[in-house]
Design an enzyme around this catalytic site. Structure first.
Site, mmCIF file in Angstrom:
data_model
loop_
_atom_site.group_PDB
_atom_site.id
_atom_site.type_symbol
_atom_site.label_atom_id
_atom_site.label_comp_id
_atom_site.label_asym_id
_atom_site.label_seq_id
_atom_site.Cartn_x
_atom_site.Cartn_y
_atom_site.Cartn_z
ATOM 1 C CB SER A 171 4.768 0.364 -2.029
ATOM 2 O OG SER A 171 4.515 -0.975 -2.343
ATOM 3 C CE1 TYR A 220 1.424 0.418 2.981
ATOM 4 C CE2 TYR A 220 1.481 -1.088 1.096
ATOM 5 C CZ TYR A 220 2.128 -0.257 2.000
ATOM 6 O OH TYR A 220 3.499 -0.097 1.899
ATOM 7 C CE LYS A 224 3.197 3.426 1.861
ATOM 8 N NZ LYS A 224 4.065 4.257 2.683
HETATM 9 P P1 NAD Z 1 7.339 -0.442 10.098
HETATM 10 O O1 NAD Z 1 5.937 -0.649 10.530
HETATM 11 O O2 NAD Z 1 8.401 -1.306 10.685
HETATM 12 O O3 NAD Z 1 7.766 1.096 10.304
HETATM 13 C C1 NAD Z 1 6.831 2.143 10.284
HETATM 14 C C2 NAD Z 1 7.066 2.957 11.542
HETATM 15 O O4 NAD Z 1 6.170 4.062 11.568
HETATM 16 C C3 NAD Z 1 6.813 2.152 12.819
HETATM 17 O O5 NAD Z 1 7.948 2.302 13.661
HETATM 18 C C4 NAD Z 1 5.571 2.806 13.444
HETATM 19 O O6 NAD Z 1 5.598 2.741 14.846
HETATM 20 C C5 NAD Z 1 5.673 4.206 12.890
HETATM 21 N N1 NAD Z 1 4.398 4.931 12.735
HETATM 22 C C6 NAD Z 1 3.259 4.487 12.148
HETATM 23 N N2 NAD Z 1 2.327 5.456 12.159
HETATM 24 C C7 NAD Z 1 2.897 6.539 12.735
HETATM 25 C C8 NAD Z 1 2.437 7.850 13.017
HETATM 26 N N3 NAD Z 1 1.187 8.228 12.721
HETATM 27 N N4 NAD Z 1 3.272 8.719 13.623
HETATM 28 C C9 NAD Z 1 4.534 8.351 13.958
HETATM 29 N N5 NAD Z 1 5.020 7.108 13.715
HETATM 30 C C10 NAD Z 1 4.210 6.220 13.106
HETATM 31 O O7 NAD Z 1 7.358 -0.566 8.498
HETATM 32 P P2 NAD Z 1 8.584 -0.617 7.491
HETATM 33 O O8 NAD Z 1 8.575 -1.950 6.868
HETATM 34 O O9 NAD Z 1 9.803 -0.128 8.131
HETATM 35 O O10 NAD Z 1 8.050 0.413 6.404
HETATM 36 C C11 NAD Z 1 8.440 1.773 6.396
HETATM 37 C C12 NAD Z 1 7.702 2.483 5.279
HETATM 38 O O11 NAD Z 1 7.998 1.837 4.038
HETATM 39 C C13 NAD Z 1 6.176 2.451 5.420
HETATM 40 O O12 NAD Z 1 5.669 3.687 4.974
HETATM 41 C C14 NAD Z 1 5.766 1.344 4.466
HETATM 42 O O13 NAD Z 1 4.462 1.519 3.982
HETATM 43 C C15 NAD Z 1 6.795 1.501 3.368
HETATM 44 N N6 NAD Z 1 6.990 0.262 2.603
HETATM 45 C C16 NAD Z 1 7.334 -0.886 3.279
HETATM 46 C C17 NAD Z 1 7.507 -2.066 2.570
HETATM 47 C C18 NAD Z 1 7.856 -3.340 3.289
HETATM 48 O O14 NAD Z 1 7.705 -4.422 2.718
HETATM 49 N N7 NAD Z 1 8.359 -3.323 4.528
HETATM 50 C C19 NAD Z 1 7.334 -2.085 1.173
HETATM 51 C C20 NAD Z 1 7.009 -0.881 0.518
HETATM 52 C C21 NAD Z 1 6.841 0.281 1.255
HETATM 53 C C1 UD1 Z 2 3.010 -7.406 -0.071
HETATM 54 C C2 UD1 Z 2 1.844 -6.506 -0.362
HETATM 55 C C3 UD1 Z 2 2.351 -5.217 -0.955
HETATM 56 C C4 UD1 Z 2 3.352 -4.566 -0.015
HETATM 57 C C5 UD1 Z 2 4.462 -5.575 0.247
HETATM 58 C C6 UD1 Z 2 5.464 -5.057 1.223
HETATM 59 C C7 UD1 Z 2 -0.085 -7.951 -0.804
HETATM 60 C C8 UD1 Z 2 -1.061 -8.421 -1.811
HETATM 61 N N1 UD1 Z 2 0.905 -7.161 -1.249
HETATM 62 O O1 UD1 Z 2 3.705 -7.678 -1.262
HETATM 63 O O2 UD1 Z 2 1.275 -4.327 -1.148
HETATM 64 O O3 UD1 Z 2 3.897 -3.388 -0.590
HETATM 65 O O4 UD1 Z 2 3.905 -6.770 0.795
HETATM 66 O O5 UD1 Z 2 4.890 -4.953 2.499
HETATM 67 O O6 UD1 Z 2 -0.193 -8.260 0.359
HETATM 68 N N2 UD1 Z 2 3.615 -15.759 0.117
HETATM 69 C C9 UD1 Z 2 3.366 -17.082 0.411
HETATM 70 N N3 UD1 Z 2 3.109 -17.406 1.720
HETATM 71 C C10 UD1 Z 2 3.093 -16.482 2.723
HETATM 72 C C11 UD1 Z 2 3.339 -15.127 2.407
HETATM 73 C C12 UD1 Z 2 3.587 -14.796 1.089
HETATM 74 O O7 UD1 Z 2 3.385 -17.939 -0.473
HETATM 75 O O8 UD1 Z 2 2.847 -16.850 3.892
HETATM 76 C C13 UD1 Z 2 3.948 -15.404 -1.287
HETATM 77 C C14 UD1 Z 2 3.035 -14.373 -1.904
HETATM 78 O O9 UD1 Z 2 1.948 -14.994 -2.536
HETATM 79 C C15 UD1 Z 2 3.997 -13.681 -2.907
HETATM 80 C C16 UD1 Z 2 5.351 -13.762 -2.197
HETATM 81 O O10 UD1 Z 2 5.226 -14.816 -1.251
HETATM 82 O O11 UD1 Z 2 4.078 -14.431 -4.095
HETATM 83 C C17 UD1 Z 2 5.722 -12.476 -1.472
HETATM 84 O O12 UD1 Z 2 4.661 -12.111 -0.596
HETATM 85 P P1 UD1 Z 2 4.791 -10.918 0.457
HETATM 86 O O13 UD1 Z 2 6.051 -11.082 1.221
HETATM 87 O O14 UD1 Z 2 3.517 -10.856 1.232
HETATM 88 O O15 UD1 Z 2 4.962 -9.639 -0.454
HETATM 89 P P2 UD1 Z 2 4.051 -9.122 -1.677
HETATM 90 O O16 UD1 Z 2 2.799 -9.888 -1.803
HETATM 91 O O17 UD1 Z 2 4.915 -9.038 -2.867
#
Ligand code: NAD
Ligand code: UD1
Length: 338
Positions: free
Chosen positions: A124, A149, A153
């Site tokens: 991330s 979190y 990572k």
């Molecule tokens: P998500 O929660 O939709 O998907 C994660 C999946 O992992 C889920 O289906 C959950 O059931 C499964 N899971 C969790 N723990 C597990 C375990 N111990 N064993 C087996 N399965 C397990 O999340 P996502 O948004 O699809 O994210 C996927 C990956 O990307 C995650 O590692 C997350 O940290 C990373 N990531 C997500 C974002 C984002 O904004 N969505 C941003 C940066 C990184």
């Molecule tokens: C967040 C996480 C980041 C994670 C990412 C993807 C935090 C501090 N950071 O990023 O670690 O990797 O999600 O899961 O939580 N916002 C509003 N109102 C809301 C929600 C968000 O104004 O209800 C604003 C936030 O202040 C930010 C932007 O929208 O400026 C995006 O927020 P968000 O979608 O939560 O993502 P990040 O904060 O970038």
């Protein structure tokens, strides 16, 4: 040969499964369904017209992993499984270190036992140190994340780098996602957060569809053009295609390499609200409130390296993101539950 997707029933995993199936790969999914439903995968099968193998299980269960590797000829693993709610990680740090760090350790041990050494990891942009200089390239400093979190990572990145340095058979991609949003353009699969969404776009979508009343805009006094936070929002299908590109590259060569997956441009919270109103034709009322703890003013990616080395770049723009997010949300107001 198959690709194993841990956490493949989740938001990014289900879209990546779809892209890999359409590219002709066989796909095996291991997910404990703690934050996902089996329905997402039925829909992936329905869209692609292809079957995938699903195993309900936990990455911390070494016996389940051994059985999986014994049964399926796995060539590479894309590792999505983990917990991802920033606020919850502050309240339950042990659960986050256990699931994310111990889980990755357990997965790598099982891969080693099975002789599988190709791994793509979901990192991330949160690992970068807060900076006023944008965009962020892969060699920008990584710091001390403001929550467990983010720390998990960064720890996993260290773990994987050390592992590859000790055993050069490993080929590892660390993919640093910026802000994944949107949905497949069929409207059949998308993001389905449990309870109150933590992230901006699902919150906006739930306001537009009538599930919530107003968006709280966290901070309007940042030094950004309109005072609200700026982020690099990447369409989840572009992100999924980035995984395929990374897999194609790391299967050719060993090493541990890092790529940003973003678009290279940022949008403010107010721009996101306006764009969603435009796509949905619905009003999205909002209130400007105080800053959220731990937020940075702005964050967007330098995507040069991914362009040069993966031959990949994000193709979809903000209007595609919003149209697809709205198609998913309006057709499935309560996600996979209806
Ligand atoms: P998500 O929660 O939709 O998907 C994660 C999946 O992992 C889920 O289906 C959950 O059931 C499964 N899971 C969790 N723990 C597990 C375990 N111990 N064993 C087996 N399965 C397990 O999340 P996502 O948004 O699809 O994210 C996927 C990956 O990307 C995650 O590692 C997350 O940290 C990373 N990531 C997500 C974002 C984002 O904004 N969505 C941003 C940066 C990184
Ligand atoms: C967040 C996480 C980041 C994670 C990412 C993807 C935090 C501090 N950071 O990023 O670690 O990797 O999600 O899961 O939580 N916002 C509003 N109102 C809301 C929600 C968000 O104004 O209800 C604003 C936030 O202040 C930010 C932007 O929208 O400026 C995006 O927020 P968000 O979608 O939560 O993502 P990040 O904060 O970038």
């Amino acid at each position: 040969m198959s690709i194993l997707l841990t956490g493949g029933a989740g938001f990014i995993g289900s879209h990546t499964a779809l892209v890999l199936l359409e590219a002709g790969y066989d796909v095996v999914i291991l997910d404990n369904l703690c934050n996902a439903s089996r329905e997402s995968l039925s829909r992936v099968e329905e869209i692609t017209g292809r079957d995938l193998s699903f195993i309900e299980g936990d990455i911390r269960d070494g016996d389940a992993l051994d059985a999986l590797f014994a049964r399926h000829a796995i060539e590479a693993v894309v590792h999505f499984a983990g917990l991802k709610a920033v606020g919850e990680s502050t309240a339950r740090p042990l659960a986050y270190y256990d699931n994310n760090v111990t889980g990755t350790l357990s997965l790598c041990e099982a891969m080693q036992r099975a002789g599988v050494f190709t791994l793509v990891f979901s990192s991330s942009a949160t690992v970068y140190t807060e900076s006023s200089t944008m965009p962020l390239a892969e060699d920008a400093p990584t710091g001390r994340p403001s929550n467990p979190y983010g720390s998990s990572k960064l720890m996993i990145e260290w773990l994987l780098r050390d592992l590859q340095a000790a055993d050069p058979r490993w080929s590892i991609a660390l993919l640093r996602y910026f802000n994944p949003v949107g949905a497949h353009d069929s409207g059949r699969i998308g993001e389905d957060p449990n309870g109150m969404p933590n992230n901006l776009l699902p919150f906006i979508a739930q306001v537009a569809v009538g599930r919530r009343e107003r968006v709280s805009v966290f901070g309007s006094d940042y030094s950004t053009p309109d005072g609200t936070g700026v982020r690099d929002y990447i369409h989840v299908m572009d992100l999924a295609e980035g995984h395929r590109a990374a897999l194609d590259v790391i299967r050719q060569d060993t090493g541990c390499r890092t790529w940003n997956l973003g678009t290279g441009r940022g949008y403010s919270v107010l721009e996101m609200i306006t764009a969603f109103e435009r796509a949905s034709g619905r009003p999205v009322p909002f209130d400007k409130v105080g800053r959220r703890q731990g937020d940075v003013a702005q964050c967007w990616a330098d995507v040069t390296r991914a362009g040069q080395e993966l031959g990949w770049r994000a193709e979809r723009g903000l209007d595609d993101i919003m149209a697809d997010a709205w198609r998913w949300q309006s057709a499935n107001p309560y996600g996979y539950r209806g």
